[in-house]
Design a protein around this motif. Structure first.
Motif, PDB file in Angstrom:
ATOM      1  N   UNK A   1       0.791  -1.223   0.000  1.00  0.00           N
ATOM      2  CA  UNK A   1       0.000   0.000   0.000  1.00  0.00           C
ATOM      3  C   UNK A   1       0.824   1.275   0.000  1.00  0.00           C
ATOM      4  N   UNK A   2       2.146   1.151  -0.065  1.00  0.00           N
ATOM      5  CA  UNK A   2       3.010   2.328  -0.018  1.00  0.00           C
ATOM      6  C   UNK A   2       3.391   2.830  -1.394  1.00  0.00           C
ATOM      7  N   UNK A   3       3.984   3.983  -1.409  1.00  0.00           N
ATOM      8  CA  UNK A   3       4.557   4.520  -2.641  1.00  0.00           C
ATOM      9  C   UNK A   3       5.867   5.200  -2.280  1.00  0.00           C
ATOM     10  N   UNK A   4       6.748   5.287  -3.262  1.00  0.00           N
ATOM     11  CA  UNK A   4       8.071   5.858  -3.031  1.00  0.00           C
ATOM     12  C   UNK A   4       7.962   7.313  -2.605  1.00  0.00           C
ATOM     13  N   UNK A   5       8.852   7.702  -1.712  1.00  0.00           N
ATOM     14  CA  UNK A   5       8.930   9.099  -1.323  1.00  0.00           C
ATOM     15  C   UNK A   5       9.280   9.913  -2.569  1.00  0.00           C
ATOM     16  N   UNK A   6       8.806  11.137  -2.637  1.00  0.00           N
ATOM     17  CA  UNK A   6       9.033  11.953  -3.834  1.00  0.00           C
ATOM     18  C   UNK A   6       9.800  13.241  -3.557  1.00  0.00           C
ATOM     19  N   UNK A   7      10.009  13.568  -2.299  1.00  0.00           N
ATOM     20  CA  UNK A   7      10.702  14.814  -1.976  1.00  0.00           C
ATOM     21  C   UNK A   7      12.037  14.513  -1.310  1.00  0.00           C
ATOM     22  N   UNK A   8      13.070  15.120  -1.851  1.00  0.00           N
ATOM     23  CA  UNK A   8      14.409  14.879  -1.333  1.00  0.00           C
ATOM     24  C   UNK A   8      14.511  15.264   0.137  1.00  0.00           C
ATOM     25  N   UNK A   9      13.770  16.272   0.556  1.00  0.00           N
ATOM     26  CA  UNK A   9      13.800  16.693   1.959  1.00  0.00           C
ATOM     27  C   UNK A   9      13.211  15.641   2.894  1.00  0.00           C
ATOM     28  N   UNK A  10      12.417  14.753   2.358  1.00  0.00           N
ATOM     29  CA  UNK A  10      11.882  13.640   3.150  1.00  0.00           C
ATOM     30  C   UNK A  10      12.801  12.420   3.053  1.00  0.00           C
ATOM     31  N   UNK A  11      13.405  12.211   1.905  1.00  0.00           N
ATOM     32  CA  UNK A  11      14.238  11.026   1.668  1.00  0.00           C
ATOM     33  C   UNK A  11      15.543  11.078   2.464  1.00  0.00           C
ATOM     34  N   UNK A  12      16.216  12.215   2.421  1.00  0.00           N
ATOM     35  CA  UNK A  12      17.554  12.285   2.999  1.00  0.00           C
ATOM     36  C   UNK A  12      17.618  12.053   4.510  1.00  0.00           C
ATOM     37  N   UNK A  13      16.667  12.552   5.297  1.00  0.00           N
ATOM     38  CA  UNK A  13      16.721  12.201   6.723  1.00  0.00           C
ATOM     39  C   UNK A  13      16.550  10.699   6.979  1.00  0.00           C
ATOM     40  N   UNK A  14      15.713  10.070   6.189  1.00  0.00           N
ATOM     41  CA  UNK A  14      15.558   8.622   6.310  1.00  0.00           C
ATOM     42  C   UNK A  14      16.861   7.921   5.924  1.00  0.00           C
ATOM     43  N   UNK A  15      17.499   8.386   4.854  1.00  0.00           N
ATOM     44  CA  UNK A  15      18.760   7.786   4.416  1.00  0.00           C
ATOM     45  C   UNK A  15      19.810   7.885   5.520  1.00  0.00           C
ATOM     46  N   UNK A  16      19.826   9.004   6.213  1.00  0.00           N
ATOM     47  CA  UNK A  16      20.777   9.183   7.321  1.00  0.00           C
ATOM     48  C   UNK A  16      20.519   8.156   8.426  1.00  0.00           C
ATOM     49  N   UNK A  17      19.263   7.909   8.735  1.00  0.00           N
ATOM     50  CA  UNK A  17      18.919   6.927   9.765  1.00  0.00           C
ATOM     51  C   UNK A  17      19.200   5.499   9.297  1.00  0.00           C
TER      52      UNK A  17
END
Length: 148
Positions: free
Chosen positions: A119-135
């Motif tokens: 039921x999910x979809x890929x994140x589309x905003x870099x400002x949302x993606x990068x904090x997750x990538x850091x974690x």
């Protein structure tokens, strides 16, 4: 009989060393993709590509979320960090159980960002993606550190 036992011990030792070492190398590669490469720039597609590299390193070419089109920076390093960690766990490698837990958390977080959860979809905003990538990178570092 002794030869058979000695052979089994040697095979277990090989699995112990190979699984843990291969997993560690793949985790380090994935950590670089999440912690450094996915953090650069301001284009969501680039960050997502590097997180797909993380997924490819974690699952290996036989994984359900492996996508060969984006490349596999862990090619030749093992069968996928999670697969190799499982072998290390089964062989009783020190820290493998803990590393596998951290790797699974990183996997699940990555799947969420990439939209692979039901039921999910890929994140589309870099400002949302990068904090997750850091974690994700932080979880991968914990996994690497557990294998020391």
């Amino acid at each position: 009989m002794r030869g058979l036992i000695a052979g089994a011990i040697v095979l277990a030792l090989i699995a112990f060393v190979t699984g843990a070492a291969a997993a560690k190398k793949q985790l380090q590669t994935a950590m670089f993709d999440a912690g450094d490469l996915a953090q650069r720039g301001n284009v969501a597609a680039t960050s997502l590509m590097h997180l797909q590299h993380v997924m490819n390193c974690l699952e290996g070419p036989r994984g359900k979320d492996f996508r060969p089109a984006v490349g596999n920076p862990c090619q030749g390093q093992g069968s996928g960090a999670i697969v190799d960690l499982q072998a290390a766990v089964e062989a009783g490698a020190s820290g493998a159980v803990k590393a596998a837990r951290y790797a699974r958390v990183a996997h699940d977080m990555t799947a969420n960002v990439l939209g692979y959860v039901k039921g999910g979809s890929a994140f589309t905003e870099v400002d949302a993606i990068q904090p997750w990538a850091k974690q994700i990178a932080a979880q991968l570092k914990l996994a690497v550190d557990a294998l020391r």
